[in-house]
Structure formats: structure tokens, C-alpha cells
Scaffold this motif. Sequence first.
Motif, short mmCIF file in Angstrom:
data_model
loop_
_atom_site.label_atom_id
_atom_site.label_comp_id
_atom_site.label_asym_id
_atom_site.label_seq_id
_atom_site.Cartn_x
_atom_site.Cartn_y
_atom_site.Cartn_z
N ARG A 209 0.83 -1.21 0.00
CA ARG A 209 0.00 0.00 0.00
C ARG A 209 0.86 1.26 0.00
NH1 ARG A 209 -4.54 -2.02 4.39
NH2 ARG A 209 -6.18 -2.58 2.89
N LYS A 210 1.98 1.22 0.72
CA LYS A 210 2.87 2.38 0.76
C LYS A 210 3.45 2.70 -0.60
CE LYS A 210 4.22 1.71 5.60
NZ LYS A 210 5.35 1.44 6.53
N GLU A 213 -0.55 3.17 -3.17
CA GLU A 213 -1.66 4.04 -2.78
C GLU A 213 -1.23 5.51 -2.80
OE1 GLU A 213 -4.72 3.23 -2.16
OE2 GLU A 213 -4.72 1.10 -1.64
N ARG A 214 -2.15 6.36 -3.20
CA ARG A 214 -1.89 7.80 -3.13
C ARG A 214 -1.81 8.25 -1.67
NH1 ARG A 214 -2.82 10.35 -8.18
NH2 ARG A 214 -3.73 8.92 -9.73
N ASN A 215 -2.64 7.65 -0.83
CA ASN A 215 -2.61 7.93 0.60
C ASN A 215 -2.69 6.59 1.34
OD1 ASN A 215 -2.83 8.79 3.21
ND2 ASN A 215 -4.83 9.78 2.97
N ALA A 217 -2.48 5.77 4.29
CA ALA A 217 -3.24 5.80 5.53
C ALA A 217 -4.74 5.64 5.28
CB ALA A 217 -2.98 7.11 6.29
N SER A 218 -5.16 5.94 4.05
CA SER A 218 -6.56 5.78 3.67
C SER A 218 -6.62 5.07 2.32
CB SER A 218 -7.25 7.15 3.59
OG SER A 218 -8.61 7.02 3.23
N ARG A 220 -7.39 3.18 -1.08
CA ARG A 220 -8.56 3.10 -1.96
C ARG A 220 -8.37 2.04 -3.04
NH1 ARG A 220 -12.16 7.22 -1.45
NH2 ARG A 220 -11.55 8.99 -0.13
#
Length: 253
Positions: A209-210, A213-215, A217-218, A220
Motif C-alpha cells: 500500500r505504501k 496508494e496515493r494515501n 493511511a486511507s 482506496r
Amino acid sequence: MKNAVILVIDDDPKIRNLLRRCFEVECRKVREAHDNKTVLAALAAGPVDLVTLDLNLGTDDGLDVAKTIRKTSTVPIIMVTAKDDVIDRVVGLEIGADDYITKPFHLREVLARVKSVLRRSPGIVLPPKVAAATVCWKFDGMRVIPDEMKLLDRDGEWVDVTSDEFKLLIAFLMRPKRVLSREQLMDLTKGSSYAPMDRTIDNQIARLRKKVERNPASPRLITTIRGMGYSFTCDVTPCADPVRSNSASANSD
């Protein structure tokens, strides 16, 4: 699933006939193939929702046939074969098989597994012209080159990923918008070499995810489905030139 199209690949006409009759009773359409050439012809004839594949096809290797299918299709594959070696099972799952049944089999078991896979995801066969030019997949501005095990970020830069993270990403990209349990993800990335309570998938997903993902922590793209597993929610599409396509996108921003 009514009216699903199933491609039965086996070099034994008796097995093909047995499976065809079994599936047709359930109101499913069946195509048959016995080697790499007839497989390509069957896929070119139209979309397929699921493939059953024997690993021993006489002159052709079933694993090579599976690789050929995966170059143009995300259709679910169930391997139905007399080969019960752990290595064959692991390699088959790593290539992208969704299930593995050994011969001799019971028709009710085969039918139950087919129904289960069809409920999870209909097969998607890419148009031939697109498939022939495909060397990468793109999602949310990022690109993956499977043959080179490379991931490009939204600026066209290489992302440093481990082999385990790349296998996990490929497992998601080949099954977009499907809920995959931890056990399924472990089978697809590690075969049978894991303990029942192994939580490494959760750690790998956190690291992945790191990187995508764009974020983080959240998230998508890789979402948690509580009590069930994970799902890759983004559309995945083929592309012909990962570097040029990404450069063009970056220059247009």
C-alpha cells in the motif's frame, strides 16, 4: 451461473466429454480444446467465463498453456490434472490458477468448485488486437511490466518492490474487484509453504500500500473487506508501451 461459457482443455476425449456433459446439465455452454493451438482458437471464438486445464497435454505442457492464456486473459483457471506434485501445484497457482483438482476426481466436487469460482468472478478475455500488443498493465496512473517484474509509479519512475510484494500485486491485478481471503493470497503467492495462522500477507499488503496508494493511511486501491479478506478495487487495463505511455501521461499533467 446460467449461460456461462466454460473451456475444457484436456488431451483425453473421454475426460472432455465427461466434463462437457456435466457442465451442460447445469445450463452452461462448453468449448473444448486439447493443445495450445486449439486453445487459442477457442479463446478467439469469443469470451470465456472459466477454464479447466489439464497439465499433461501430450506434446504440450499445461503450464505453458496457462502462461499463454494469462498473456491475454484474466479468465479464472481451474487445473484438473493427474499431477499432484507440490511443485506443480505451487507453480500452477503462481501462474494464476484459481483452483487445483487432482485426478481421479468426483464430478460433484468439480462442479462445486466451478460454481464457487464463477460466483467470485466472471472471466474477462481481452480483445485479440489489444492482447497482442499488451506488455504491461496499468491502474490508477501506475504501470506493471510482469515479464520484467517492474512497477512504474505515476511519474514513470521505477518503484523498488520485493519479489513477494510483486507476486502479491500480480495476484490482485489478475483478479480485480474480487474479494480474496488471506488463505487464497497465501496460496497464490507462497503455495502450500505457510502456517495456518501466518499473518505475513497483512504485513506485505501494508508495505505494498505504501508503494501504490496515493494515501496509504486511507487506502482506496487495496481495500480491507472485514471478515473476508482484501479486494483490489481499481480498473486494470492493458497497455503496449509502459515507458512511453507513462511519459506521455506525466508530460500532459
